[in-house]
Every structure is written in structure tokens, then in C-alpha cells.
Design a protein around this motif. Structure first.
Motif, PDB file in Angstrom:
ATOM      1  N   GLU A  70      35.505  48.959  39.048  1.00  0.00           N
ATOM      2  CA  GLU A  70      35.240  50.153  39.849  1.00  0.00           C
ATOM      3  C   GLU A  70      34.990  51.389  38.993  1.00  0.00           C
ATOM      4  O   GLU A  70      34.791  52.474  39.528  1.00  0.00           O
ATOM      5  CB  GLU A  70      36.390  50.401  40.827  1.00  0.00           C
ATOM      6  N   LEU A  90      33.707  44.514  47.712  1.00  0.00           N
ATOM      7  CA  LEU A  90      35.142  44.244  47.691  1.00  0.00           C
ATOM      8  C   LEU A  90      35.420  42.742  47.636  1.00  0.00           C
ATOM      9  O   LEU A  90      36.476  42.324  47.169  1.00  0.00           O
ATOM     10  CB  LEU A  90      35.816  44.827  48.940  1.00  0.00           C
ATOM     11  N   VAL A 109      46.361  41.919  51.486  1.00  0.00           N
ATOM     12  CA  VAL A 109      45.926  42.982  52.384  1.00  0.00           C
ATOM     13  C   VAL A 109      46.490  44.329  51.942  1.00  0.00           C
ATOM     14  O   VAL A 109      45.805  45.345  51.941  1.00  0.00           O
ATOM     15  CB  VAL A 109      46.339  42.658  53.830  1.00  0.00           C
ATOM     16  N   MET A 110      47.747  44.321  51.529  1.00  0.00           N
ATOM     17  CA  MET A 110      48.357  45.577  51.082  1.00  0.00           C
ATOM     18  C   MET A 110      47.625  46.122  49.859  1.00  0.00           C
ATOM     19  O   MET A 110      47.654  47.310  49.594  1.00  0.00           O
ATOM     20  CB  MET A 110      49.819  45.364  50.693  1.00  0.00           C
ATOM     21  N   TYR A 111      47.049  45.214  49.118  1.00  0.00           N
ATOM     22  CA  TYR A 111      46.378  45.663  47.913  1.00  0.00           C
ATOM     23  C   TYR A 111      44.948  46.114  48.183  1.00  0.00           C
ATOM     24  O   TYR A 111      44.362  46.829  47.384  1.00  0.00           O
ATOM     25  CB  TYR A 111      46.396  44.556  46.850  1.00  0.00           C
ATOM     26  N   LEU A 112      44.411  45.696  49.318  1.00  0.00           N
ATOM     27  CA  LEU A 112      43.001  46.000  49.613  1.00  0.00           C
ATOM     28  C   LEU A 112      42.618  47.471  49.446  1.00  0.00           C
ATOM     29  O   LEU A 112      41.616  47.778  48.805  1.00  0.00           O
ATOM     30  CB  LEU A 112      42.663  45.535  51.027  1.00  0.00           C
ATOM     31  N   PRO A 113      43.395  48.396  49.996  1.00  0.00           N
ATOM     32  CA  PRO A 113      42.993  49.802  49.846  1.00  0.00           C
ATOM     33  C   PRO A 113      42.853  50.199  48.380  1.00  0.00           C
ATOM     34  O   PRO A 113      41.979  50.998  48.039  1.00  0.00           O
ATOM     35  CB  PRO A 113      44.133  50.569  50.509  1.00  0.00           C
ATOM     36  N   SER A 114      43.691  49.635  47.532  1.00  0.00           N
ATOM     37  CA  SER A 114      43.605  49.997  46.123  1.00  0.00           C
ATOM     38  C   SER A 114      42.342  49.454  45.482  1.00  0.00           C
ATOM     39  O   SER A 114      41.851  50.001  44.509  1.00  0.00           O
ATOM     40  CB  SER A 114      44.826  49.476  45.377  1.00  0.00           C
ATOM     41  N   LEU A 115      41.842  48.357  46.044  1.00  0.00           N
ATOM     42  CA  LEU A 115      40.589  47.808  45.518  1.00  0.00           C
ATOM     43  C   LEU A 115      39.446  48.789  45.739  1.00  0.00           C
ATOM     44  O   LEU A 115      38.495  48.840  44.986  1.00  0.00           O
ATOM     45  CB  LEU A 115      40.235  46.488  46.216  1.00  0.00           C
ATOM     46  N   LEU A 116      39.565  49.554  46.808  1.00  0.00           N
ATOM     47  CA  LEU A 116      38.509  50.497  47.139  1.00  0.00           C
ATOM     48  C   LEU A 116      38.456  51.634  46.120  1.00  0.00           C
ATOM     49  O   LEU A 116      37.402  52.207  45.863  1.00  0.00           O
ATOM     50  CB  LEU A 116      38.760  51.065  48.538  1.00  0.00           C
ATOM     51  N   GLY A 117      39.607  51.920  45.534  1.00  0.00           N
ATOM     52  CA  GLY A 117      39.680  52.903  44.457  1.00  0.00           C
ATOM     53  C   GLY A 117      38.985  54.206  44.785  1.00  0.00           C
ATOM     54  O   GLY A 117      39.183  54.783  45.850  1.00  0.00           O
ATOM     55  N   TRP A 158      48.439  55.716  50.173  1.00  0.00           N
ATOM     56  CA  TRP A 158      47.754  54.566  50.792  1.00  0.00           C
ATOM     57  C   TRP A 158      47.368  53.552  49.719  1.00  0.00           C
ATOM     58  O   TRP A 158      47.423  52.348  49.936  1.00  0.00           O
ATOM     59  CB  TRP A 158      46.511  55.091  51.521  1.00  0.00           C
ATOM     60  N   GLY A 208      48.953  50.091  45.831  1.00  0.00           N
ATOM     61  CA  GLY A 208      48.900  48.692  45.398  1.00  0.00           C
ATOM     62  C   GLY A 208      49.287  48.446  43.953  1.00  0.00           C
ATOM     63  O   GLY A 208      50.044  47.515  43.669  1.00  0.00           O
TER      64      GLY A 208
END
Lengths: 275, 334, 400
Positions: A206, A250, B144-152, B202, B205
Motif C-alpha cells: 500500500e 484488497l 475481518v478485524m484486520y480488513l480495515p487496516s488493509l485499506l490503509g 478503526w 489491526g
């Protein structure tokens, strides 16, 4: 007992929903025509339109597929580099006594304290001088030189929570530092190594600034550069395509995470002391 | 300020690295025969520097030069395109003496650090503990909890946040169900920083994963021993788990604080690089960036950078000093 | 330092070109450059970048001595780059051939008597109106002779007719371009020829007061509604249907039209025929780096991009409205409805505008940001108008 489990599930589902709301909104938007996405009052699409995906995929040739591959290459290179170099440095800090160790440790921490924008231009000048601009080398080689102090520190902390008796036993058996490092400590540190791998992968994946500065040819662009091209400060932005490709981008990291998350939790509990 | 940095580091690994007396002497006796220190210590020194070799190459080849360059530039007036002019301390005196935006950005950044770091860590720890249990579907929940962090810091986040916290956003619609007329969170200077703090929380993660890995690194027999003692789950958590987790807690506190002081992307994308409304999200590094890349005052920006280094170093030093009291390392053989 | 000038990845004699944009700009420019390569044999290494990040990278490259040869520039940035010697004076290039460009735009890249950029595409400020809201309010927009007071009256009556949550006109108090227009409306230039400010504190006081009054009367939305749309077209009051009118560039009009389910129209801003306030503006310019090792080839590319019918066809209006009459004529008939409206509007502007007396001086961009901040602070009630005016002129005089 059963009730407790149900309650736990309910709690987790609730938290997950809260966490996911913005992402679900994005997913919903990726299936809507441009002019509906932002119109107030339309939460759910009246008709599902999938064209943002193929259009976003083909936009900005060589296209999103290529950006994904490029990102994967850069990220994997970074993972290998960090795993190799940061573990070595961490071992030295955690397990070996040598002169000036404290000074070097402090220096290492100091390197993470300076904001990137202050060193960007001198760094660019170095990479220009050695002819690395417009290659992946400035994004990958520094990892092999353990410039990510975050991970050195992380690995030091993990190594230090492993009792010394274990490697001392190996020392008595006549193992040198390298063997103690590779045969005793590393196998005990699966969670930390997995953490390092996952984070390095995701953060390289990212990263916007590094690729922005060092990559010139669009054929070498990574995903974040590709995504920005949907947002046009001077004209039309393609939000539908942006959301579609963001959602798509993602997927690979999510998969990487799903695979590694088992390693993340496979601690000493399953690999180490007990056996 | 370098002195502080060194001291911080020196204390830290010092406290960490020095062996408790018992162990150290045991080691010495073991090597007693060839003790006249040389070969053994020399080999340790050799090994230490060998393991650090890649890091040294990076430090001296890639990292130190740019750092020194920026330190030098902080004493100059440098507009990026023409040669730097030495101006002595004047950048520093101007920043500290008479720069309202500097003060504004320090205020914003400290608020952010003080609010986001504890909240983020609490969330991360609490959920790590929950997710550390065995339950069907746990892998899914963790992911799922980590997903928002993937969005960065992806560009899409800015748009998402406006949808969430705008005047007619999802949050206000939700509040509306209870008859509450919420403010325009993202565009109201009283609340806009809060929305960025929420964003940071949010994306909890990363520290969560590190906590999880730390929890997994705790040898289970420790807990079993306590079980035999008849300790309840909360007791076991507080007196066994938490102490054994302190090296990781310490890591997260230090690194999350450093990262929070340098937070740039959230404010950059959400305020579109302005730090607005009315400077309410003017983070320190955003201000530094504006100076460097939109006003072309790289000398001034470099001075800002080194002031931030000094602040972070001081905070880190305090953390390391305090760590002697509350961080327990297994390799110190308590 | 082997890459200096010759640049990253570019072979000998190859020109490195950089521009900002998304898919439409990229494919148009790629097609144009490919067509030119066939014709002239000039190879071009392309470094496209999104607007986001474009300036960071250009600044880093330039500072690192590795600037591309052909650079897309913005009118607001050229002075900062030119003043520091990073751009080539194109007037010294005898081969430059861009006479086809409209008279009002030909000199746009001029600083003193040095030419630092050739207009690549043009745009102009306009008043965008939502036909649905204007119709509901039972209003009609004035034609080509009306002033700011009339606009305010229309905006307020729109709010009165449309209800509490809909306002007449998007807040434009923070837009320096509009303020420049207002000063020109009063018969003066915003900058004196030497680059000092012609605008007076009285001008700015009246300007900020105008918008404060408008906000108070409901003609313009309150501060938070405006702040919510900051920097994101889809979240602006106009795109959200919360404002009936708003100012925007011609390319913004096209973008609004795509985002909105209502039909939109494009009108002249307040306009006094005796003292035309509008000017044909450069959406972007082509500049050549002063460190380029292939300046001739780069200049030749500028010529081609301006004059070649193949290039004009390939570019369309993806960069903005073409700056030459010939190009606009060539394109007529091949555009979408919104694009045609934008182009017709430019033709109107060409008739009723007068060129700026000079290009923006260095520091313009900073002043532009500052006015936005000040108007916002005034709107939120954080700053009094006299204090805002003070701050503006303190900063402005710092530059000169």
C-alpha cells in the motif's frame, strides 16, 4: 457453556459489522453507476451494474492486472529482504554482547524518528546517482539492508521473551551463534516472523510515496499509483472504478493475510517448548 | 537532542541487555579457562558486528547520509532548486518563537497522539485477547478485524469517511434513529480531528496482530501452573498473561507513539492536504510537508523535522526509562 | 550522475515527458505521441502521474537534478519553477512555432519577456447552474450583463424558494480566481505589471463581507456544508443538490454533469461589458527543463502537439479546450453534449474576455491557499474580516 459461545459469536459479529460498514458501502458503490453513488438517499443500488470492474481493470494501460503483478513482485522482494536482514540484526541486539551495542541500538531507533519528507530528496539524489531510479531496487534493496527499524525492534522484543536457557543449551552442545539463531531461535518465533512477513507485505503493497518518487514508467507502476489515477484533481474522477479496483486490490492482501494468520497464532504453544 | 536519543537507547537495551549478576558470573565461570577475555569476547564482538553487517550497510549507505543532509539543511534556507544558504539557527528560532501554525500543529498532533494511541492499543489488546480463544470461525473474525487496516491510506478512505461522517452521513442517520441531530463531524472544526482519531482506532489491526502473536508466544505451562494454584481467569490474565506480554506491550506503546507523532496520510487524504477545516487537522508532518513541497521551504521544513525528532526522542526516552519498572524479559531469568 | 538529463530509462536522443492525468489524458497523450513518433521518429519516454503526487515527484526530480525534458506545468506553479531557473526560456528557441495559439493565450507563460510555457489546453471560469433547482425556484439566470449584487439577490431568493436545506450559490469567497475577477470587474488588474498587488485591503474587505452577508442571508451555505465538499467534487453542495449554482472551471462543468442526475447549464459569471473580468486561462502548459539534454526535440514536440492535426485529433478535449481556433474547429462535431457545451462556452469567453496583464507572480499559489483558509475561518466565526484582511496582505507583501 453453549450460551457463552453464542454470546461470543454475537459480540464478534456485531463488532465485525461495525468494522465492515464502510467497506460494505464501498463494495455497494463499486456496483453502481457513477451518478448514483453520491446521490443522497440511495443507500442500496436500484440496479446492480458490474461494468466498473471490467472498465476499471482495462483503464490506464497496461492496466490493473499489471499493477497487481508489479505490487506483488515489490512486496515479495521486500518480505524476503526484511525477513533475512531484520532477523539477523535483531539477533545481534537481543543475544550478543558486543561493544557499542547500546549506541547502535539507539541509532537504530533514531532512524525511525525522522519524518520521511525530510529525507526524501537526499535519498532520491543517492538513488539517482547510482542509477536505480525507475527500477524496483530503491523499493526492495533497502529492506535487505534492514532499514526497517520497526521490525528489528519488534523481533528483538520477541527474542527477548524467549528464555535464554533454550539457546544456552545449544551453546553447550557446541553450536555457534548462527546455529543458535537459525536452529533454536527462528523456529520458536513463527508468530513474530509471520507478523513481519505480513506487515512488510501489506505496507509495501500500500506504499504510495516510494513508488511515486522512484517509478517513472507506467509499466512498472504499483497498485496505489494505479488507484490514484482514478482520482483526477483537474477533471473527471471515476469513483465507481476507483471503488471497484480498491475492492479488488484488497483481495490479494486479504488472501495473504488469511494464509499467514494461521502462522501468526501458531506460537510456542504448538511449535516450541512443549515438544 | 542527540544526547537524549543516545541516552534513551542506552538505557533501554542497557536495562534489557545487561545480564542479571547471577547469569553473568555463571557465564564467566564457564569461560574461565580462557578468560583473559580476549578470544571469547572478540568472537562475540565479531559475531555481533557480522550479524549487524547488512544493517550497517543500510545505515551508512542509505540512511545516515540523508539524515545528516536534512540536519544540515535545517540550518539553511533551501528552496529545493537553488543552492542552500546557511542561516544558522534562524529557522529554529522562527519556528519556536513566532510560528502560529507550528503551535497549531503541535496541539493537533499531541491531541491525536494522546487520544489515538491509548484507544487503539486498548481495542487492539482487548480484541487480541478475545480472538486468541479457540472458537469456530475465529480465523474469519481475525481476518475481518484486520480488513480495515488493509485499506490503509488508500485514496478511497477519504470518500468513505465523508460518507460516514458527513452531514447526511451514516453516523448521523444512525443517531437520527434516537432523535439525535448530529453535527457535521468531518467539516466541523470541533469534531474533524475526532473523525481522524476514529479512523486510527478503526485501523487497530496491526497492534492487534502483534498482541496476538505475543499472546501466542507465552508458554502455556505458565498458565497451567497458575491453574494449579487455583487462580481465576481474571487473576491469571492480570498476574500471568499481562506481565509476560509486557515486552510486546512496550513495543506497541513505543512504536505506536512514534508512528502517531508522524501521522500524515489520514489527515492528508481526508482534508485533501489542507489540514482544514480551519487548521483543525493540521498534523505536524502535514505542516512540514506543506512547507517543504508546496511552499518550497525545505530548510524550514528540515528544522521542523528535527524538532519533531527531538520531541519523539524525549518521549521514547521516558518510555525506555519507565520500562525498567514494568517490562519483564524472559531472557533475564526472573 | 549518468542519468542527469538523459534520465531514467530514456535512451539517447529520447525525450522524457511528464504530465498529470487519469485514463483519458493518458490515452489521449499516448495516442498523440505515438502518432508523432511515426511522423517524426522522436521517441518519448512517458512519465504519467495522477494529479495527486505529481508535484511532489516533479519537485523531487528537479531538486535531484533529474527533471524530465518536457514537463506539463500549471499556471500557478510556473512562476515558482521559472524564478529558480529550472525551466528553459522558450523565447530563446528559434524553432518554437506556436503562432496558431489564441492571442489571449499565447503569452500566458510569459514572465517578463521570457516564455516558460506554451499553453497546452485552456479553460475558463463559469457559473454552473442546476436546472432542476433553478426551475423549482422559478428563477431565470441573467444573460451577459449583470453584476455581483444581482447574483446575490438571485442566490438569496433561490434559498427562500427552495427551503432551509438548499442554498442559492456555493461559497466562492475562498476562491482567489473569483476575487481576481471581482477586482477586474471594478476595472483594475489584480496584480500590477511588476507583480505587486493592485488589489487593496478595501477590495478584500468588501469581498469577504459580500460572502459573509450571503451566508447570513442563506444565499450561500454555512461553513460546514462548504467544508464538507472541500476538494471533492461529489461532496460539494452543487453536486449534492444542496446548492442551485456554483462557480467552476469548464472541466469542472463536465465533471459535475457526469456526477449529477439533474441537467446542468453553464453561464457567464457576473459580467460588466465595459470591464470584462474573465480571461482565457491555461488549464496546463508545456515547459522544457533547463537541464534538458534534448531541448530541440522537446521544443519540436511542443510544436507538434500544438499544430499537428493528428495530435489535435488524438488529444480531443481530454486536456481541456484546445488553445487554437484551428484545433477547436477541427474537433467540432466529435464531442459529447457536455463537452460541446464547454467548448461553446469557451468561444463565448474568447469574445467577451481580456487577457491577464501578466502571469501570476511567484507565491500566487500560496496566496490562493491562504484566501481559502481565511474565508473558511471567517465563515466559521473564528476570524474577523479585518484580521483576515491583515493576514492576507502581510503574507502578500512578504513575496515582493
Amino acid at each position: 457453556m453453549n450460551l457463552k459461545r453464542v454470546a461470543l459469536h454475537a459480540f464478534l459479529v456485531l463488532v465485525c459489522l461495525g468494522m465492515l460498514y464502510p467497506l460494505l458501502w464501498m463494495l455497494r458503490s463499486s456496483f453502481m453507476p457513477e451518478e448514483q453513488i453520491f446521490s443522497p438517499g440511495t443507500l442500496l443500488p436500484t440496479e446492480i451494474v458490474a461494468e466498473n470492474y471490467p472498465e476499471g481493470w482495462r483503464a490506464n494501460p497496461p492496466g490493473f492486472g499489471r499493477f497487481l503483478v508489479n505490487s506483488a513482485v515489490v512486496s515479495m522482494g521486500a518480505v524476503i529482504g526484511n525477513l533475512a536482514a531484520c532477523t539477523l540484526a535483531a539477533y545481534a541486539f537481543a543475544r550478543i554482547e558486543f561493544p557499542l551495542k547500546r549506541v547502535w541500538f539507539a541509532a537504530m531507533l533514531a532512524t525511525v524518528m525522522i519524518p520521511v519528507h525530510a529525507t526524501l530528496i537526499p535519498q532520491y539524489t543517492i538513488f539517482t546517482a547510482i542509477g536505480w531510479v525507475d527500477t524496483y531496487l530503491p523499493l526492495v534493496i533497502p529492506k535487505f539492508l534492514a532499514t526497517d527499524a520497526f521490525f528489528i525492534f519488534l523481533l528483538v522484543q520477541f527474542m527477548r521473551s524467549i528464555p535464554r536457557e533454550l539457546d544456552e543449551a545449544a551453546e553447550i552442545d557446541g553450536c555457534g551463534h548462527f546455529q543458535r539463531f537459525s536452529r533454536v531461535l527462528l523456529p520458536l518465533m513463527t508468530p513474530a516472523l509471520a507478523t513481519t512477513a505480513v506487515f512488510t507485505f501489506i505496507w509495501s503493497y500500500e506504499d504510495f510515496m516510494g513508488p511515486l518518487i522512484y517509478l517513472a514508467d507506467i509499466n512498472r507502476y504499483t497498485v496505489p499509483l494505479g488507484l490514484r489515477m482514478f482520482m483526477n484533481g483537474m477533471g473527471e474522477s471515476s469513483y465507481g472504478q476507483l471503488f471497484a479496483m480498491t475492492a479488488l486490490s484488497l483481495a490479494p492482501v486479504f488472501v495473504v493475510f488469511m494464509i499467514f494468520q494461521r502462522r501468526l497464532i501458531e506460537g510456542i504453544a504448538t511449535t516450541g517448548l512443549k515438544g | 537532542m542527540n544526547a537524549t536519543t543516545h541516552e534513551a537507547g542506552a538505557r533501554g537495551p542497557g536495562a534489557a541487555g545487561s545480564h542479571p549478576p547471577g547469569r553473568a558470573s555463571a557465564e564467566r565461570t564457564r569461560g574461565a579457562g580462557r578468560r583473559r577475555w580476549s578470544p571469547r569476547r572478540r568472537s562475540a564482538t565479531f559475531a555481533g558486528y557480522l550479524f549487524l553487517l547488512p544493517w550497517f550497510l543500510g545505515l551508512f549507505g542509505l540512511v545516515l547520509g540523508p539524515m545528516l543532509a536534512s540536519a544540515y539543511l535545517s540550518f539553511t534556507e533551501y528552496d529545493l532548486f537553488t543552492d542552500a544558504q546557511w542561516v544558522g539557527l534562524s529557522n529554529y528560532t522562527e519556528i519556536i518563537g513566532s510560528d502560529p501554525e507550528f503551535r497549531q500543529s503541535v496541539g493537533v498532533t499531541f491531541t491525536y497522539v494522546l487520544a489515538s494511541v491509548p484507544l487503539r492499543l486498548l481495542f487492539a489488546l482487548a480484541l487480541a485477547v478475545v480472538l486468541n480463544r479457540t472458537l469456530r470461525g475465529m480465523a474469519f473474525y481475525r481476518s475481518v478485524m484486520y480488513l480495515p487496516s488493509l485499506l490503509g491510506g488508500s485514496v478511497g478512505v477519504a470518500v468513505l469517511w465523508r460518507q460516514l461522517f458527513g452531514r447526511d452521513g451514516a453516523v448521523n442517520e444512525f443517531l437520527g434513529l434516537f432523535g439525535i441531530d448530529g453535527p457535521n463531524w468531518i467539516a466541523d472544526p470541533d469534531y474533524s480531528l475526532m473523525t481522524i482519531i476514529v479512523l486510527a482506532v478503526w485501523q487497530f489491526g496491526s497492534p492487534m496482530i502483534i498482541f496476538l502473536a505475543g499472546l501466542r508466544n507465552i508458554p502455556p505451562e505458565m498458565g497451567e501452573a497458575a491453574l494449579v494454584d487455583g487462580a481465576g481467569p481474571l487473576r491469571r490474565f492480570l498476574s500471568i498473561t499481562i506481565p509476560l506480554l509486557t515486552p510486546i506491550i512496550f513495543f506497541n506503546v513505543v512504536m505506536q507513539t512514534i508512528v502517531a507523532f508522524q501521522a500524515f496520510t489520514p489527515s492528508f487524504i481526508i482534508s485533501n492536504g489542507t489540514g482544514g477545516p480551519v487548521g483543525s487537522t493540521l498534523f505536524y508532518t502535514l505542516y512540514l510537508y506543506q512547507k517543504a513541497f508546496t511552499e518550497f521551504e525545505m530548510g524550514y521544513a528540515s528544522a521542523l523535522a528535527w524538532i519533531l525528532v527531538a520531541i519523539i526522542a524525549a518521549v521514547t526516552a521516558v518510555a525506555f526509562l519507565s520500562s525498567r519498572r514494568w517490562v519483564f524479559y524472559a531472557d533475564e531469568g526472573r | 550522475m549518468g542519468s542527469r538529463g538523459g534520465g531514467s530509462g530514456a535512451g539517447a536522443g529520447e525525450v522524457r515527458a511528464t504530465w498529470w492525468g487519469g485514463d483519458s489524458e493518458n490515452s489521449a497523450l499516448n495516442a498523440a505521441l505515438d502518432a508523432l513518433a511515426q511522423e517524426t521518429g522522436t521517441k518519448v519516454a512517458r512519465e504519467t502521474q495522477a494529479w495527486d503526487g505529481y508535484w511532489d515527484r516533479l519537485a523531487t526530480q528537479t531538486a535531484g537534478g533529474n527533471a524530465p525534458d518536457l514537463i506539463m506545468q500549471a499556471g500557478s506553479q510556473i512562476p515558482d519553477y521559472a524564478e529558480r531557473g529550472t525551466l528553459l526560456d522558450l523565447n530563446t528557441q528559434e524553432t518554437l512555432d506556436v503562432e496558431a495559439i489564441d492571442e489571449g493565450l499565447e503569452q500566458f507563460g510569459l514572465v517578463g519577456d521570457q516564455l516558460y510555457g506554451v499553453v497546452a489546453a485552456s479553460n475558463a471560469m463559469g457559473l454552473v447552474a442546476r436546472d432542476d433547482l433553478v426551475g423549482q425556484a422559478g428563477l431565470s439566470l441573467p444573460g451577459d450583463d449583470y453584476d455581483w449584487e444581482e447574483l446575490a439577490q438571485i442566490a438569496v431568493s433561490a434559498h427562500d424558494a427552495l427551503g432551509d436545506e438548499i442554498w442559492g450559490l456555493q461559497d466562492g469567497g475562498g476562491d482567489l480566481i473569483l476575487f481576481v475577477m471581482k477586482v477586474r470587474d471594478d476595472g483594475r488588474q489584480f496584480y500590477a505589471d511588476d507583480g505587486t498587488l493592485n488589489a487593496t485591503p478595501e477590495d478584500l474587505t468588501a469581498w469577504l463581507q459580500y460572502w459573509q452577508d450571503l451566508r447570513d442571508a442563506g444565499g450561500a451555505p454555512p461553513a460546514d456544508v462548504t467544508a464538507e465538499g472541500q476538494g471533492e467534487l461529489p461532496n460539494t453542495a452543487l453536486a449534492q443538490g444542496r446548492a442551485a449554482m456554483g462557480f467552476g472551471w469548464t472541466q469542472d462543468y463536465v465533471a459535475y454533469a457526469r456526477l449529477s442526475d439533474s441537467s446542468l447549464s453553464l453561464h457567464l459569471p457576473p459580467h460588466v461589458p465595459a470591464t470584462p473580468s474573465l480571461w482565457m486561462n491555461a488549464a496546463s502548459l508545456w515547459s522544457v527543463s533547463s537541464t534538458s539534454s534534448v531541448p530541440d526535440a522537446a521544443v519540436e514536440l511542443i510544436n507538434q502537439l500544438t499544430n499537428s492535426t493528428e495530435a489535435i485529433e488524438a488529444l480531443g478535449i481530454s486536456l481541456g479546450i484546445p488553445p487554437s481556433e484551428a484545433a477547436r474547429e477541427q474537433l467540432t462535431g466529435s464531442l459529447s453534449a457536455e463537452e460541446q457545451i464547454a467548448m461553446d462556452y469557451m468561444s463565448t469567453v474568447a469574445e467577451v474576455s481580456t487577457p491577464l496583464n501578466r502571469l501570476w507572480p511567484a507565491g500566487f499559489d500560496e496566496l490562493r491557499t491562504l484566501l481559502g483558509d481565511l474565508n473558511e475561518a471567517v465563515a466559521f466565526g473564528d476570524l474577523s474580516i479585518p484580521d483576515a484582511v491583515d493576514q492576507f496582505f502581510t503574507t502578500a507583501t512578504d513575496f515582493t
